[in-house]
Write an enzyme that holds these catalytic residues in place. Structure first.
Site, mmCIF file in Angstrom:
data_model
loop_
_atom_site.group_PDB
_atom_site.id
_atom_site.type_symbol
_atom_site.label_atom_id
_atom_site.label_comp_id
_atom_site.label_asym_id
_atom_site.label_seq_id
_atom_site.Cartn_x
_atom_site.Cartn_y
_atom_site.Cartn_z
ATOM 1 N N TYR A 1 18.903 3.827 -5.918
ATOM 2 C CA TYR A 1 17.741 3.072 -6.320
ATOM 3 C C TYR A 1 18.102 1.646 -6.491
ATOM 4 C CZ TYR A 1 12.884 1.937 -7.678
ATOM 5 O OH TYR A 1 11.706 1.210 -8.018
ATOM 6 N N LYS B 1 17.813 -1.833 -5.154
ATOM 7 C CA LYS B 1 16.851 -3.264 -5.881
ATOM 8 C C LYS B 1 17.682 -4.304 -6.249
ATOM 9 C CE LYS B 1 12.945 -1.071 -5.615
ATOM 10 N NZ LYS B 1 11.846 -1.606 -4.469
HETATM 11 P P1 NAP Z 1 4.314 4.886 -4.357
HETATM 12 O O1 NAP Z 1 3.162 5.075 -5.361
HETATM 13 O O2 NAP Z 1 5.172 6.047 -4.447
HETATM 14 O O3 NAP Z 1 3.873 4.221 -3.002
HETATM 15 C C1 NAP Z 1 4.887 4.087 -1.915
HETATM 16 C C2 NAP Z 1 4.280 3.394 -1.015
HETATM 17 O O4 NAP Z 1 5.266 3.176 0.041
HETATM 18 C C3 NAP Z 1 3.395 4.337 -0.292
HETATM 19 O O5 NAP Z 1 2.354 3.604 0.274
HETATM 20 C C4 NAP Z 1 4.146 5.044 0.880
HETATM 21 O O6 NAP Z 1 3.365 5.554 2.017
HETATM 22 C C5 NAP Z 1 5.061 3.764 1.356
HETATM 23 N N1 NAP Z 1 6.121 4.232 2.028
HETATM 24 C C6 NAP Z 1 7.132 5.057 1.593
HETATM 25 N N2 NAP Z 1 8.383 5.294 2.512
HETATM 26 C C7 NAP Z 1 7.794 4.105 3.597
HETATM 27 C C8 NAP Z 1 8.392 4.256 5.033
HETATM 28 N N3 NAP Z 1 9.764 4.505 5.158
HETATM 29 N N4 NAP Z 1 7.849 3.117 5.575
HETATM 30 C C9 NAP Z 1 6.615 2.696 5.260
HETATM 31 N N5 NAP Z 1 6.086 2.905 3.943
HETATM 32 C C10 NAP Z 1 6.680 3.880 3.169
HETATM 33 O O7 NAP Z 1 5.294 3.711 -5.106
HETATM 34 P P2 NAP Z 1 4.830 2.514 -6.154
HETATM 35 O O8 NAP Z 1 5.156 2.928 -7.562
HETATM 36 O O9 NAP Z 1 3.381 2.077 -5.879
HETATM 37 O O10 NAP Z 1 6.027 1.583 -5.520
HETATM 38 C C11 NAP Z 1 6.040 0.320 -4.674
HETATM 39 C C12 NAP Z 1 7.235 -0.569 -5.067
HETATM 40 O O11 NAP Z 1 7.458 -0.970 -6.439
HETATM 41 C C13 NAP Z 1 8.303 0.174 -4.742
HETATM 42 O O12 NAP Z 1 9.260 -0.747 -3.844
HETATM 43 C C14 NAP Z 1 8.951 0.536 -5.924
HETATM 44 O O13 NAP Z 1 10.683 0.703 -5.964
HETATM 45 C C15 NAP Z 1 8.770 -0.428 -6.958
HETATM 46 N N6 NAP Z 1 8.616 -0.284 -8.116
HETATM 47 C C16 NAP Z 1 7.769 0.513 -8.915
HETATM 48 C C17 NAP Z 1 7.962 0.771 -10.194
HETATM 49 C C18 NAP Z 1 7.059 1.681 -10.906
HETATM 50 O O14 NAP Z 1 7.065 1.901 -11.938
HETATM 51 N N7 NAP Z 1 6.204 2.560 -10.109
HETATM 52 C C19 NAP Z 1 8.973 0.104 -10.960
HETATM 53 C C20 NAP Z 1 9.763 -0.733 -10.351
HETATM 54 C C21 NAP Z 1 9.450 -1.090 -8.939
HETATM 55 P P3 NAP Z 1 2.645 7.020 2.037
HETATM 56 O O15 NAP Z 1 1.430 7.062 1.329
HETATM 57 O O16 NAP Z 1 2.589 7.293 3.482
HETATM 58 O O17 NAP Z 1 3.945 7.858 1.178
#
Ligand code: NAP
Length: 254
Positions: free
Chosen positions: A162, A166
């Site tokens: 991961y 990133k």
């Molecule tokens: P999340 O709640 O797990 O949601 C992930 C989203 O990505 C969902 O809509 C999922 O679709 C979609 N997805 C996953 N694989 C995919 C693919 N191969 N093609 C198209 N769509 C796909 O994640 P989140 O926490 O909102 O994270 C969003 C972004 O922020 C990510 O890039 C993550 O790395 C980054 N981020 C998050 C955090 C945190 O603390 N949450 C911190 C730093 C960075 P489905 O609904 O179909 O599964």
């Protein structure tokens, strides 16, 4: 451009979490917000989540289209963007948000855990940027915003795949910013810290408590905190910013 759509916006991974909040924040009358989603598994559940995002976008006065498409698959990405172009004839904003985790200690990490994460988190944005860059350069306008993570700068045990993805997204952002600046296309990244979504809900309580203790502002972030930074970068107020990484982490990284 067809009918009254003035701004075509694409958000990857918009069915849940941060992506949904971004879709909602960018939705305004005159916009058409497209988003995709894809996790192999219960597609019915995902479709229900996507329908809720579409409802929120429509409620804000914009048009909404959610499409089941895998950003790690070049052909599916191509077909997804072709649908956007067919409907609107342009793409103004791309937010590369979709991301996954497959955590494991480096010595135990399996090759497919490495590949899955790199394919979605880094190759996905590469496919999407390649597809929109030509369109945006021709328009002489575009905003690309990549969702990175503070761990892409700090490193994090148990997340070599991961973190590498990133850190790669940050490098991709700076290079694309340099390649497209002369054509009116800006490319920036938003690096969230610890945000309350499904992705972090699955972490053990001990890990969550440990993370909270590292946040000077004393709380976990909300998807809306990240969406606000994306909204700014997509706006005219950010016209003179490119190649930057905005950390939205409550001070966890500074
Ligand atoms: P999340 O709640 O797990 O949601 C992930 C989203 O990505 C969902 O809509 C999922 O679709 C979609 N997805 C996953 N694989 C995919 C693919 N191969 N093609 C198209 N769509 C796909 O994640 P989140 O926490 O909102 O994270 C969003 C972004 O922020 C990510 O890039 C993550 O790395 C980054 N981020 C998050 C955090 C945190 O603390 N949450 C911190 C730093 C960075 P489905 O609904 O179909 O599964």
């Amino acid at each position: 451009m067809t009918d009254e759509v003035q701004r075509a916006i694409v958000v990857t991974g918009g069915s849940r979490g941060i992506g949904r909040a971004i879709c909602k924040a960018l939705a305004q009358p005159g916009c058409h917000v497209f988003f995709n989603y894809f996790t192999p598994g219960d597609r019915k559940e995902e479709e229900a989540e996507a329908a809720e995002t579409e409802r929120l976008i429509t409620e804000a006065g914009a048009r909404a289209t959610g499409i089941w498409a895998n950003i790690a698959d070049k052909d599916q990405v191509s077909a997804f963007f072709d649908q956007v172009l067919e409907a609107c004839g342009r793409i103004d904003v791309l937010v590369n948000n979709a991301g996954i985790t497959r955590d494991n200690l480096l010595v135990r990490m399996k090759e497919d855990e490495w590949d899955d994460v790199l394919n979605v988190n880094l190759k996905g944005p590469f496919h999407c940027i390649q597809k929109v860059a030509r369109v945006m350069m021709k328009q002489r306008y575009g905003r690309i915003i990549n969702i990175a993570s503070i761990v892409g700068v700090t490193g994090n045990p148990g997340q070599a795949n991961y973190v590498a993805s990133k850190a790669g997204v940050i490098g991709l952002t700076k290079t694309a910013a340099k390649e497209y600046a002369s054509r009116g296309v800006t490319v920036n990244a938003v690096a969230p810290g610890f945000i309350e979504t499904d992705m972090t809900a699955k972490l053990p309580e001990k890990v969550k408590t440990g993370m909270l203790a590292l946040i000077p502002l004393g709380r976990a972030g909300k998807p809306e905190d990240v969406a606000a930074a994306v909204k700014f970068l997509a706006s005219d107020d950010a016209a003179y910013l490119t190649g930057q990484v905005i950390h939205v982490s409550g001070g966890m990284y500074m």
